[in-house]
Scaffold this active site. Structure first.
Site, PDB file in Angstrom:
ATOM      1  CD1 TRP A 201      25.292  21.070 -14.354  1.00 23.09           C
ATOM      2  CD2 TRP A 201      26.566  21.755 -16.080  1.00 23.09           C
ATOM      3  NE1 TRP A 201      26.034  22.160 -13.944  1.00 23.09           N
ATOM      4  CE2 TRP A 201      26.823  22.585 -14.968  1.00 23.09           C
ATOM      5  CE3 TRP A 201      27.256  21.975 -17.273  1.00 23.09           C
ATOM      6  CZ2 TRP A 201      27.749  23.628 -15.015  1.00 23.09           C
ATOM      7  CZ3 TRP A 201      28.164  23.021 -17.331  1.00 23.09           C
ATOM      8  CH2 TRP A 201      28.404  23.831 -16.211  1.00 23.09           C
ATOM      9  CG  ASP A 202      25.845  18.558 -11.255  1.00 22.16           C
ATOM     10  OD1 ASP A 202      24.923  19.189 -11.818  1.00 22.16           O
ATOM     11  OD2 ASP A 202      26.407  18.971 -10.209  1.00 22.16           O
ATOM     12  CD1 TRP A 203      22.061  20.076 -12.591  1.00 18.96           C
ATOM     13  CD2 TRP A 203      21.358  19.947 -14.706  1.00 18.96           C
ATOM     14  NE1 TRP A 203      22.378  21.263 -13.224  1.00 18.96           N
ATOM     15  CE2 TRP A 203      21.960  21.208 -14.515  1.00 18.96           C
ATOM     16  CE3 TRP A 203      20.851  19.635 -15.974  1.00 18.96           C
ATOM     17  CZ2 TRP A 203      22.072  22.165 -15.546  1.00 18.96           C
ATOM     18  CZ3 TRP A 203      20.964  20.580 -16.997  1.00 18.96           C
ATOM     19  CH2 TRP A 203      21.561  21.830 -16.761  1.00 18.96           C
ATOM     20  CG  ASN A 491      26.684  28.900 -11.609  1.00 18.48           C
ATOM     21  OD1 ASN A 491      25.951  29.112 -10.648  1.00 18.48           O
ATOM     22  ND2 ASN A 491      27.330  27.742 -11.770  1.00 18.48           N
ATOM     23  CD  GLU A 492      28.410  26.953  -8.312  1.00 19.39           C
ATOM     24  OE1 GLU A 492      29.019  26.034  -8.876  1.00 19.39           O
ATOM     25  OE2 GLU A 492      27.471  26.766  -7.511  1.00 19.39           O
ATOM     26  CD  GLU A 589      23.702  27.226  -7.569  1.00 17.16           C
ATOM     27  OE1 GLU A 589      24.258  26.180  -7.182  1.00 17.16           O
ATOM     28  OE2 GLU A 589      23.960  27.776  -8.643  1.00 17.16           O
TER      29      GLU A 589
END
Ligand SMILES: *[C@@H]1O[C@H](CO)[C@@H](O)[C@H](O)[C@H]1NC(C)=O
Ligand SMILES: *[C@@H]1O[C@H](CO)[C@@H](O)[C@H](O)[C@H]1NC(C)=O
Ligand SMILES: *[C@@H]1O[C@H](CO)[C@@H](O)[C@H](O)[C@H]1NC(C)=O
Ligand SMILES: *[C@@H]1O[C@H](CO)[C@@H](O)[C@H](O)[C@H]1NC(C)=O
Ligand SMILES: *[C@@H]1O[C@H](CO)[C@@H](O)[C@H](O)[C@H]1NC(C)=O
Ligand SMILES: *[C@@H]1O[C@H](CO)[C@@H](O)[C@H](O)[C@H]1NC(C)=O
Ligand SMILES: *[C@@H]1O[C@H](CO)[C@@H](O)[C@H](O)[C@H]1NC(C)=O
Length: 917
Positions: A201-203, A491-492, A589
């Site tokens: 993921w981006d984290w 989510n999104e 968010e």
């Protein structure tokens, strides 16, 4: 591994007693054989063979057995990529007594298989799994034998499986296909029902886990098995309640009997005739709560107390007891209010708990570790306790991770914590005074996503069927928890479709819209509404809610601030300028990245890695251009670190990213909180601020406020203040400085502002102004101070925007301070005139042997963003990252383990803004 133990009561994960009085009625007792413990694990060609814990995963087993090093060390996520491309087999041997095999039915139950597996018992395939979020059971009685039984779980590479599924779906692509290169992840995770962030993921890193991540057992029974008890309170009004009790029963044959439901503490009991049909059935009963026994409601933190009531369920056939269970019931109502707002187009969007509007303050929760077997009760407790200490009342369990374990939700329902209260501040004796210890309870309101995130998803029949099982099982597992106040489908994904993240040609859009509605509306929403009428369901986040529904479930602009919730990220705009933020109804968010502390990075790096432009620093950053974005945002306001000592330059840079993040999220959150009562240019009435993100999955730069390992970043200390129940918010509008009093209290208070002007060059106030106290109703934001900045400075001889700054706080009618102090900079700190490098000296004193310390700071100059870092000593400070305008401050340090005062003072490093350039 424990073998057959009849005669015991069996306590399942959810705390429900399942077994019956065996001694009285042996025929009706179900018997459980726990198969957890040490299994054998091997890879496909047998070159790796080792013992492996169940529950657990392949990566953890390989690490524990010494086959691999710490997966989080340096570049090991890439070095160990091979693990998820191999197939792995877990094997165990167990004996099954004749007594066990004599039961009518014997089931092999898996509480969680990660993910694609075939299950073999004594050489025969008993079933397959393909969804990490489901419980599986298989009938195995006739396969069991005397002596050793061999159970084998063959796991297929999840990466291979996902790509095979994608290839089988040849008609059209289901984007995004692969993650961006910067994430160094695997492709097609949307084709496998597994923690979506496990492919990167981006984290977070790519560790596509495999294993038996929850328990395994045999369950044997003759008449029936009570699979689950769940209950939801329903009401006519807040004084008349009924409890809907659902029994999931697995019966061997049609079984008639009576069910007795009771809430003994509420003098309520009901006995009903019933018939359990063969197989697994859902049996719903209603227990009316005795009107002469008023219930105590479950209230969010700061709005009232809470208590649970014991629900007893017993089933009889004639005089024989055939089932018995006990669980907890909490009473609360939740409504999502979407109605017209005077003076504003669109609809409101806020939660009303027990009839009362609640502003949701908190953050977003991601998996607490890449390997779920490492998320133990202590990890959960520490994170939730930290959330509570930052004055949060809500968490969103984000849809790219996992449905959390039962303990998480039980703690959110009600968590008792030991509180040591200490007085901090400019205490004349130069120490913080040690006061009392008490037990407090706290709760969180949980926004629960279903596990679909940032992607389109396939809708083949078998995929939908697996999702159906997942949704029903998860709702049944979780719906008894009062903490969950809303479900949300994904989510999104509404935003991804609506604003075309994946470049879907217009001509193909209808197909994706249809898939979207099929999965989230026709499948998930329909199932949830059938299973649970006690809380709202949102299809996505962000969404326009009712507005999206009117537009066929995908709004033209899901970020429309007049409707629903929004997610908002902007790294390039000046985050100190509130005009850049959307005045939304609900901010679910928003956030900014920072780096974790040096002590978090040290164990996973070497000397070569300790610079901001090292390969390691780039490798850990999974968000495109993230490291540069942080510096560019920092440089808008601060001098960037330029020490000639490379390690100091690195640690100073870690510090400046934390300062930047803390200040950005503070500015944005304060804007949302002060917008709760207003409509400005048709927008406002903001009723939620959940920043992205609470926690970390590994030590790396991310949007979190708590780094991996549990240490608070500066942002988390700032959250303690910006989420305080009473908060002064200062900002400039036009030529004026305003101070708003924000109150989440239940009752009205009278508040005025006290504003002090300080010169950057002198640690004493240049002058102080006050406003007359005005009434501030409970649950409101009210302007209490307004003055042109020029007049303010003129009144304070010799001040200019560059030489002075403001501090302010609120006082009630009696002159007592309410809420934390706050400050407002009139220029960018890099332009401030007269800010000297402070000489800060620190004195550590032990207050409570080994665990509580007073840390007293003296400074000879004004110091900004004063940061105390205890290095490798676990614990947290009472406050941190603060502005020192007077020359003295004492804070408390709560050690996470027994610590000597000398060790603490030896580890303490103090950094302030002027120390980095
Ligand atoms: C894993 O199993 C699949 C399916 O049987 C097979 O195609 C693949 O080659 C196996 N992988 C390895 C590394 O043996
Ligand atoms: C694991 O394998 C070893 C060696 O073959 C065997 O002795 C042991 O019994 C196995 N353990 C289990 C739990 O099956
Ligand atoms: C709640 O509902 C019951 C039955 O409908 C009614 O008798 C009672 O007066 C109501 N109480 C309140 C406070 O509205
Ligand atoms: C309700 O409570 C009252 C007082 O505790 C008790 O006398 C009565 O029997 C209860 N009624 C029911 C239906 O349980
Ligand atoms: C950094 O990574 C690049 C590309 O992988 C490599 O060529 C280079 O040697 C690495 N530099 C250091 C200092 O490790
Ligand atoms: C800092 O302050 C301490 C205590 O007042 C003093 O002993 C020390 O010399 C000062 N250091 C500098 C660099 O001024
Ligand atoms: C670091 O930056 C500051 C502020 O721009 C400057 O005054 C100082 O000379 C610089 N120091 C070094 C070592 O470049």
């Amino acid at each position: 591994m424990s073998k057959n133990q009849p005669r015991t009561l069996i306590l399942l994960e959810n705390g429900v007693l399942l077994c019956l009085f065996f001694a009285v009625l042996p025929a009706f007792c179900s018997v459980t054989v726990n198969l957890n413990g040490k299994w054998n694990l091997s890879n496909s060609d047998g070159s790796v063979f080792l013992g492996a814990g169940v529950p657990g995963c392949v990566h953890s087993a390989l690490h524990q057995a010494g086959f691999i090093k710490d997966p989080y060390y340096r570049f090991n996520d890439v070095s160990y990529r091979w693990i998820a491309f191999d197939n792995w087999t877990y094997t165990t041997t167990f004996s099954a007594s004749a007594q066990l095999r004599a039961n009518q039915r014997v089931l092999l139950v898996f509480d969680g298989v990660d993910t694609v597996a075939s299950i073999w018992l004594n050489g025969i395939v008993v079933g397959k799994t393909d969804n990490m979020f489901r419980i599986y059971d298989f009938a195995v009685r006739d396969l069991l034998k005397d002596g050793d039984n061999v159970l084998k779980v063959s796991l297929l590479s999840p990466v291979l499986y996902a790509s095979e599924r994608r290839n089988a779906h040849s008609a059209y692509r289901v984007p995004p296909e692969c993650p961006p290169d910067v994430q160094k992840g695997e492709c097609h995770v949307n084709f496998i029902r597994k923690e979506q962030s496990s492919f990167s993921w981006d984290w977070g890193p790519s560790f596509p886990t495999m294993g038996l991540w929850k328990g395994v057992r045999l369950e044997a029974f003759d008449v029936l098995r009570l699979v689950r008890v769940s209950s939801v309170p329903l009401h006519n009004n807040l004084s008349q309640w009924r409890v809907q009790v659902e029994l999931l029963v697995d019966a061997v044959q049609t079984t008639s009997g009576r069910i007795a439901l009771s809430l003994p503490e509420l003098d309520s009991e009901q006995v009903l005739q019933t018939q359990f049909l063969p197989g697994k059935t859902r049996n719903v009963f209603t227990l009316n709560v005795n009107a002469s026994s008023p219930v105590k409601l479950w209230w969010p933190n700061g709005h009232g107390g809470r208590r649970s009531y014991r629900l007893q369920v017993r089933g009889f056939q004639g005089r024989a007891l055939i089932l018995e269970a006990e669980s907890k019931v909490y009473f609360r109502s939740v409504e999502l209010v979407q109605e017209p707002v005077p003076g504003s187009p669109g609809l409101s969007f806020y939660f009303r708990i027990n009839g009362k509007p609640i502003f949701l303050k908190g953050s977003n929760w991601i998996p607490a570790h890449g390997f779920q077997d490492r998320v133990d009760p202590a990890v959960l407790r520490n994170l939730l306790r930290s959330a509570k200490e930052a004055n949060m009342n809500a968490l969103r369990v984000w849809g790219g991770g996992v449905y959390e374990q039962d303990l998480f939700y039980s703690l959110c329902d009600e968590m008792g914590i030991m509180v040591t209260s200490l007085r901090e501040g400019n205490v004349a004796s130069c120490t913080a005074a040690y006061e009392t210890q008490s037990v407090e309870t706290c709760v969180f309101q949980v926004w629960q996503d279903f596990m679909f995130a940032c992607a389109m998803y396939p809708t083949e029949e078998d995929f939908i069927q697996s999702v159906r099982e997942e949704v029903v099982q998860q709702v049944q597992r979780l719906k008894s928890h009062p903490s969950i106040i809303t479900w949300s489908g994904n989510n999104e994904n509404e935003a991804a479709l609506s604003t075309n993240w994946f470049n879907i040609p217009a001509s193909q859009r209808p197909r994706y819209l249809k898939d979207y509605v099929t999965l989230y509306v026709d499948t998930i929403r329909a199932l949830v509404q059938e299973e649970d009428q006690s809380r709202p369901f949102l299809v996505s986040s962000p969404t326009n809610g009712a507005g999206s529904e009117q537009q066929g479930w995908v709004a033209a602009d899901p970020y429309d601030p007049h409707y629903g919730d929004t997610h908002f990220y902007s790294y390039a705009l000046d985050c100190w300028d509130w005009r850049t933020f959307p005045r939304t109804r609900f901010a679910s968010e928003y956030g900014f990245q920072s780096w974790p502390s040096f002590s978090a990075l040290k164990p996973v790096s070497t000397k070569d890695d300790w610079s901001y432009d090292s390969n390691f620093s780039s490798h850990r950053q999974h968000h495109e251009d993230g490291n540069q974005q942080m510096l560019r945002q920092a440089a808008l306001h601060f001098h960037l670190p330029n020490s000639t000592d490379p390690v100091k330059a690195f640690t100073d840079t870690l510090y400046i990213t934390q300062v930047t993040q803390a200040q950005c999220v503070k500015a944005q959150t304060e804007f949302y909180r002060r917008s709760r009562s207003e409509i400005v240019e048709g927008k406002g009435r903001t009723m939620g601020a959940l920043y992205w993100q609470l926690n970390d999955v590994w030590p790396a730069p991310s949007w979190s406020s708590i780094e991996f390992g549990g240490k608070w970043k500066m942002l988390h200390y700032f959250a303690q203040n910006f989420f305080a129940a009473v908060l002064p918010v200062g900002f400039e509008d036009g030529d004026a400085l305003l101070v708003y009093a924000v109150s989440d209290l239940r009752h009205e208070v009278t508040l005025g502002a006290v504003v002090s002007v300080y010169s950057w060059s002198r640690p004493e106030p240049a002058c102080t102004l006050r406003s007359d106290p005005v009434p501030v109703p409970g649950g409101s934001a009210v302007s209490v101070f307004k003055r042109p900045v020029a007049a303010l400075l003129a009144a304070c001889g010799g001040c200019t925007r560059l030489t002075c700054l403001l501090t302010f706080h609120l006082e009630d009618g009696g002159g007592g301070q309410r809420g934390p102090a706050n400050h407002h900079f009139l220029c960018k700190p890099k332009d401030a005139r007269g800010l000297l490098r402070p000489n800060i000296t620190v004195t550590v004193r032990e207050l409570d042997v080994g665990y509580v310390f007073s840390v007293a700071l003296r400074s000879d100059a004004v110091a900004a963003f004063v940061w105390l870092d205890a290095g490798g000593v676990p614990g947290r400070f009472g406050s941190n990252g603060f502005l020192m305008v007077s020359g003295y401050r004492a804070v408390v340090f709560y050690a996470g383990r027994h610590t000597a005062a000398a060790e603490l003072s030896g580890s303490l490093v103090v950094t302030s803004l002027r120390d980095v350039y």
